[in-house]
Write a protein that holds these residues in place. Structure first.
Motif, short mmCIF file in Angstrom:
data_model
loop_
_atom_site.label_atom_id
_atom_site.label_comp_id
_atom_site.label_asym_id
_atom_site.label_seq_id
_atom_site.Cartn_x
_atom_site.Cartn_y
_atom_site.Cartn_z
N GLN A 96 3.52 -7.97 4.28
CA GLN A 96 2.66 -6.96 3.67
C GLN A 96 3.26 -5.60 3.99
O GLN A 96 3.57 -5.30 5.14
N TYR A 97 3.42 -4.77 2.94
CA TYR A 97 4.16 -3.52 3.06
C TYR A 97 3.23 -2.31 3.04
O TYR A 97 2.20 -2.30 2.36
N THR A 98 3.64 -1.29 3.77
CA THR A 98 3.07 0.05 3.64
C THR A 98 4.23 0.98 3.34
O THR A 98 5.14 1.14 4.18
N GLN A 105 7.15 -4.12 11.74
CA GLN A 105 8.50 -3.57 11.62
C GLN A 105 8.46 -2.21 10.94
O GLN A 105 7.57 -1.93 10.12
N VAL A 106 9.42 -1.36 11.31
CA VAL A 106 9.60 -0.07 10.67
C VAL A 106 11.04 0.02 10.17
O VAL A 106 11.96 -0.56 10.78
N ASP A 156 0.86 -1.18 0.00
CA ASP A 156 0.00 0.00 0.00
C ASP A 156 0.90 1.24 0.00
O ASP A 156 1.70 1.43 0.93
N VAL A 157 0.77 2.05 -1.02
CA VAL A 157 1.70 3.16 -1.23
C VAL A 157 0.97 4.49 -1.01
O VAL A 157 -0.12 4.71 -1.54
N ALA A 158 1.59 5.35 -0.21
CA ALA A 158 1.02 6.67 0.08
C ALA A 158 1.74 7.75 -0.74
O ALA A 158 2.95 7.65 -1.01
N TYR A 159 0.99 8.79 -1.12
CA TYR A 159 1.51 9.88 -1.95
C TYR A 159 1.22 11.21 -1.28
O TYR A 159 0.16 11.40 -0.70
N VAL A 211 9.45 3.44 -1.42
CA VAL A 211 10.26 3.74 -0.23
C VAL A 211 9.76 2.95 0.97
O VAL A 211 8.57 2.97 1.31
N ASN A 212 10.68 2.25 1.63
CA ASN A 212 10.33 1.42 2.79
C ASN A 212 9.93 2.28 3.99
O ASN A 212 10.64 3.23 4.35
N VAL A 213 8.80 1.92 4.61
CA VAL A 213 8.35 2.59 5.83
C VAL A 213 7.96 1.54 6.88
O VAL A 213 8.55 1.50 7.97
#
Length: 975
Positions: free
Chosen positions: A492-494, A664-665, A419-422, A555-557
């Protein structure tokens, strides 16, 4: 997998059976009639013989009128086809047809009989049964009959029939809210999906024990009667802040009857869509079923059976482009069978079986992207064994039921979810940009239930009134079996977009202008610092700029990674008792009832993790027959409804052997674990020792009067208060040394029943200060069938306020200080509420077999938050500058943001044209055409709630609409 191992206290059950107690939800599915016979001058006629029977009822009843001209007939099956025959010396023979009996009600009827005359023929008239008022009951709602649903344009399911009930709010998912029932969820901003209802099919509780929504389906052709109770519940019913739906199915009879039908609809029967995002979608659907019932041995053994196939295919378009995306098929095969054996005059055994296997190849929602699509398998077998024995004044009933419900989802796209934020490019961002990768997991779920029960009714006539005494005991086990398998690389990534690389933690966690899902909050600072081995003061300055290993190059968050995968089986075991006495003293009826519930939560290890001790609820009502003629009444009710915590919370606290996940962050070039979910290393949650069962207190005042022989007016005022609402708490925020330490919002460990921190991620507790307050007025006018037409009109006013939407599943109010119910600007109108609604439906019956029915629904629009996205929740906006409240300086919720927005008001008119051709007395054919949204008003149902938009829609922009005008065709052969 998916079977229950039934563990019950059989000794206790046997003892209670010997005492004659009854199952809480399994009182006999019968009704009664109180009939008074008078002469033309109104004087009572004693010694008259009264016989009632119906072709679709298994038994007839007869009695002799007493000195006051009364007979009371009990144990009658629900039907609208009863004939009342009255005969006797010196009176004219009399017959009333189309008399109706309703489950759980005792209707008052009065017939004036002429004197006998040798040259007069037997008179046949239509009885007043449908206009009769139950002057012994304070319950509110609607009794939905087969003739009602077959004459009106409705969806073909018991869930869609709920929309005929006064005050029930619109719902596309079949779980509508009623009165104080929560109609909104912060998670996903979902509207129109109540978790407060209770659903029964032939006494089988098919309510999903995880979600609180319906968990079973049947062929609507087999419904004999559906009772929808919205208030004033007797002690024998479970209930919370929502409605109770009780379906009674057909049982056959001494004559063979059945039907064969075929119904269809496709996109050629649907008008053009006004909105582009739905315009490209096409569909086709059909529904075919056969039913058959009759005697195996007349007067002894009967059967009823049904089989239905429902199929629908939808062409779904992409929400961003409007182009074709996929075809989704939904197919259900619904079987039903019932055997009824009248072993002796006083002994009856009923065996019921139904199943509802359903395969759904994907989501038909246009805003579900194909890469986030899932295939679903659902349904299961349902069995009930029920035995009844009667004496003159006592009825004893006992049985067992088993309900299986699978609800498994398999990801269509197995790639890693991201899930990618802009932020910088938010204005041009689409849902396709934000929702990358697959669904993220395959999930196998089974929600099963078993229950054993025994019940009685005892009729006692005393100098202090006529008593109907009921009592009950039931033992129930609910299972929640889950096996979730992360797809892709097991995480699962954010993330954030590459264009926004270099933002700090504070930029990411607090700026409401981001578009896309985000899973971090500033309240996680302490945990992140501990996990990364840095000072908490350094966390706000963490810079996110690395794309190393990111599945889509962003970008990893944040990510949640599955480190252990296994099935998890959680249970709740409950016991229920009730005792109720209905006392009729002349024209006054008192209902004095009490209900007790006890629930035990069991972890996946088999150990008990928490027990809610006996909670006792009162159910008290008074009903007064104003003139003593059954034509008017006033009612008052005061009662409490407990809402036991569901198995989703059992899973939260007791998932000790299943999957383990680490949150994880990305800090200093590596993934740092700051929270472990599941397993025994760090238990996700504990039930705190002071946790209470949520409850709703109701006060109800009512008035009902027959304006004429065929019209009735009813007015009801309802006041409800919901308290002891459940939440999960982050003790690091609330207790000593926590974020709120020293403020008025801080809670000592003693509030939760602890002397020291138990060491879990969270604790489940009672939400301090949480409350919901409701009051409403409902006015209903009924015109019963006479002069070839029938009608019902209702208006409902709902005033719903509160400071929490929490209802079952844990949300965020115990984690974030600004969402605390006691915090500023939290108590306001309830999101999801619809303040005004009106409903009119009716049918005109022509003499040539033609019928025209119509339903018109109007509402004033749905309230919703002006929201920002936190953890996928739709939270109201916060202040831009901090200020002190209760000793804590923070960014609180801004005033006027909770339920500050409202969708437009709209009304929808639906019609049915039906023609019945009788080949003979026993054979007929029915043809109908339903026209939904006759006026083609494609009104707005939902608007975008995020102030920054969602990627496809700007704030306040319409997201969902009423479907265009559409036609539905059907034919049925009845024999």
């Amino acid at each position: 997998m998916g079977k229950i191992t039934f563990r019950k206290n059989l000794t206790a059950l046997a003892v209670v059976a010997a005492l004659g107690f009854s199952g809480a939800a399994f009182a006999l599915d019968t009704g009664g009639l109180k009939i008074r016979v008078t002469d033309a001058n109104g004087s009572p006629v004693s010694g008259a013989s009264v016989l009632v029977k119906a072709p679709d009822s298994l038994a007839s009843k007869d009695a002799i009128t007493d000195a006051d001209g009364y007979v009371t007939l009990r144990g009658l099956d629900a039907s609208s086809q009863y004939t009342v025959s009255i005969n006797g010396a010196n009176i004219q023979s009399f017959e009333a047809t189309n008399v109706r009996v309703q489950t759980g009600k005792s209707l008052n009827l009065s017939y004036a009989i002429g004197s006998s005359s040798s040259d007069m023929e037997k008179i046949t008239v239509s009885g007043r049964s449908m206009a009769a008022i139950d002057t012994t009951s304070a319950t509110t709602g609607l009794d939905i009959t087969l003739d009602m649903t077959e004459s009106l344009p409705t969806g073909r399911s018991y869930q869609s029939y709920l929309q005929l009930t006064p005050g029930v709010k619109p719902s596309t998912g079949g779980n509508p809210s009623s009165k104080s029932g929560v109609n909104y969820s912060d998670a996903g901003g979902t509207v129109g999906a109540s978790t407060d209802n209770v659903y029964y099919i032939d006494g089988v509780n098919v309510t999903d024990n995880v979600t609180g929504t319906f968990g079973g389906n049947i062929n609507s052709e087999i419904i004999q009667e559906q009772q929808v109770i919205t208030g004033g519940l007797d002690a024998k019913y479970a209930g919370g802040g929502g409605l109770v739906s009780r379906v009674v199915t057909k049982s056959g009879g001494n004559e063979f009857h059945g039907s064969i039908n075929y119904y269809l609809q496709n996109d050629s029967l649907v008008g053009d869509y006004d909105n582009e995002s739905q315009a490209g979608g096409g569909f086709s659907t059909f529904d075919t079923a056969v039913t058959l019932g009759g005697p195996i041995i007349k007067d002894k053994l009967w059967f009823f059976a049904s089989y239905q196939v429902k199929n629908r295919e939808d062409d779904v378009t992409n929400a961003d482009t409007g182009e074709f995306a996929r075809t989704v098929e939904n197919e259900s095969k619904l079987g039903f069978g019932k055997l009824t054996w009248q072993a002796t005059e006083n002994d009856r055994l009923v065996l019921t079986y139904f199943n509802d296997p359903t395969d759904i190849s994907g989501s038909a929602e246009f805003d579900t992207l194909s890469n986030r699509d899932r295939a679903r398998t659902q349904g299961g077998d349902n069995i009930k064994i029920d035995y009844t024995h009667t004496w003159d004044d006592v009825v004893i009933n006992a049985g067992f039921m088993s309900h299986e419900s699978e609800l498994s989802d398999l990801a269509k796209d197995k790639s890693t979810r991201n899930d990618v934020a802009y932020l910088a490019d938010a204005s041009t961002t689409t849902q396709t940009d934000t929702d990358l990768g697959g669904l993220g997991s395959d999930t196998l779920r089974f929600r099963n239930k078993e229950s054993a029960y025994v019940n009685f009714e005892y009729y006692l006539d005393t100098d202090f009134g006529f008593h109907t005494i009921e009592g009950g005991y039931s033992a129930e086990t609910n299972e929640n079996i889950t096996n979730e398998v992360y797809t892709g690389d097991g995480a699962q990534y954010t993330s954030i977009s590459a264009a926004d690389a270099g933002v700090t933690f504070t930029d990411y966690a607090t700026n409401p202008s981001w578009v896309g899902l985000r899973d971090l909050s500033e309240d996680d600072i302490d945990r992140i610092a501990a996990g990364a081995g840095i000072d908490a003061a350094d966390v706000p300055g963490i810079v996110f700029d690395s794309t190393a290993g990111n599945p889509t190059g962003d970008v990893n968050v944040y990510r949640i990674i599955q480190t252990q995968q296994a099935e998890s089986k959680l249970q709740t075991e409950g016991q229920t008792l009730y005792l109720q006495d209905k006392i009729i003293i002349d024209d006054l009826t008192l209902n004095i009832g009490f209900r007790a519930e006890k629930w035990e939560h069991i972890a996946s290890t088999g150990a008990t993790i928490f027990t809610f001790d006996w909670d006792i609820a009162h159910r008290l009502s008074a009903v007064y027959d104003i003139n003593g003629d059954g034509d008017s009444k006033v009612t008052a009710f005061a009662g409490r409804y407990y809402d036991p915590i569901r198995t989703d919370m059992t899973s939260f606290a007791g998932n000790l052997t299943g999957s383990v996940r680490e949150e994880q962050v990305f800090v200093n070039g590596d993934w740092s674990t700051f929270r472990t979910r599941g397993g025994v290393a760090t238990q996700d949650a504990f039930f705190s020792p002071t946790t209470k069962t949520p409850y709703t207190d109701e006060i109800l005042l009512g008035y009902s009067k027959n304006l004429s022989e065929n019209t009735n007016l009813s007015v009801t005022y309802t006041n409800r208060k919901t308290r002891d609402i459940m939440e999960d708490y982050d003790l690091g925020v609330y207790t000593e040394g926590g974020q709120l330490d020293g403020s008025s919002l801080a809670l000592p460990l003693a509030y939760f029943g602890y002397t020291e921190n138990p060491g879990s991620n969270y604790v489940i507790g009672t939400l301090k200060g949480g409350k919901r307050d409701y009051q409403g007025v409902e006015v209903t006018f009924s015109k019963l069938r006479s002069d070839n037409w029938t009608m019902r009109a209702s208006y409902t006013y709902n005033d719903a306020q509160g400071n929490t939407n929490s209802d079952g599943n844990a949300d965020l109010q115990g984690d974030f200080y600004y969402l605390d119910p006691r915090a500023p600007n939290m108590y306001d109108d309830q999101p999801g509420n619809i303040e005004h609604s009106a409903r009119v439906f009716g049918t005109y019956y022509f003499d040539n077999g033609l019928e025209i029915g119509a339903v018109y629904n109007w509402n004033s629009g749905t309230l919703y938050n002006k929201a920002t996205n936190v953890y996928g929740r739709y939270l109201p906006l916060r202040e831009t500058e901090s200020y002190d409240f209760g000793g804590y300086d923070g960014l609180w919720i801004a005033p006027g943001n909770v339920a500050s927005q409202k969708t437009p008001a709209y009304g929808t008119l639906d019609m049915r044209v039906k023609y019945t051709y009788d080949f003979s007395e026993d054979y007929s054919a029915e043809f109908f055409l339903d026209i939904f949204n006759v006026l083609d008003d494609q009104a707005v149902l939902e608007e975008e709630q995020f102030v920054a938009g969602s990627g496809s829609f700007a704030f306040g922009e319409a997201k969902d609409w009423v479907e265009p005008r559409r036609f539905y065709l059907g034919a049925k052969f009845v024999f």
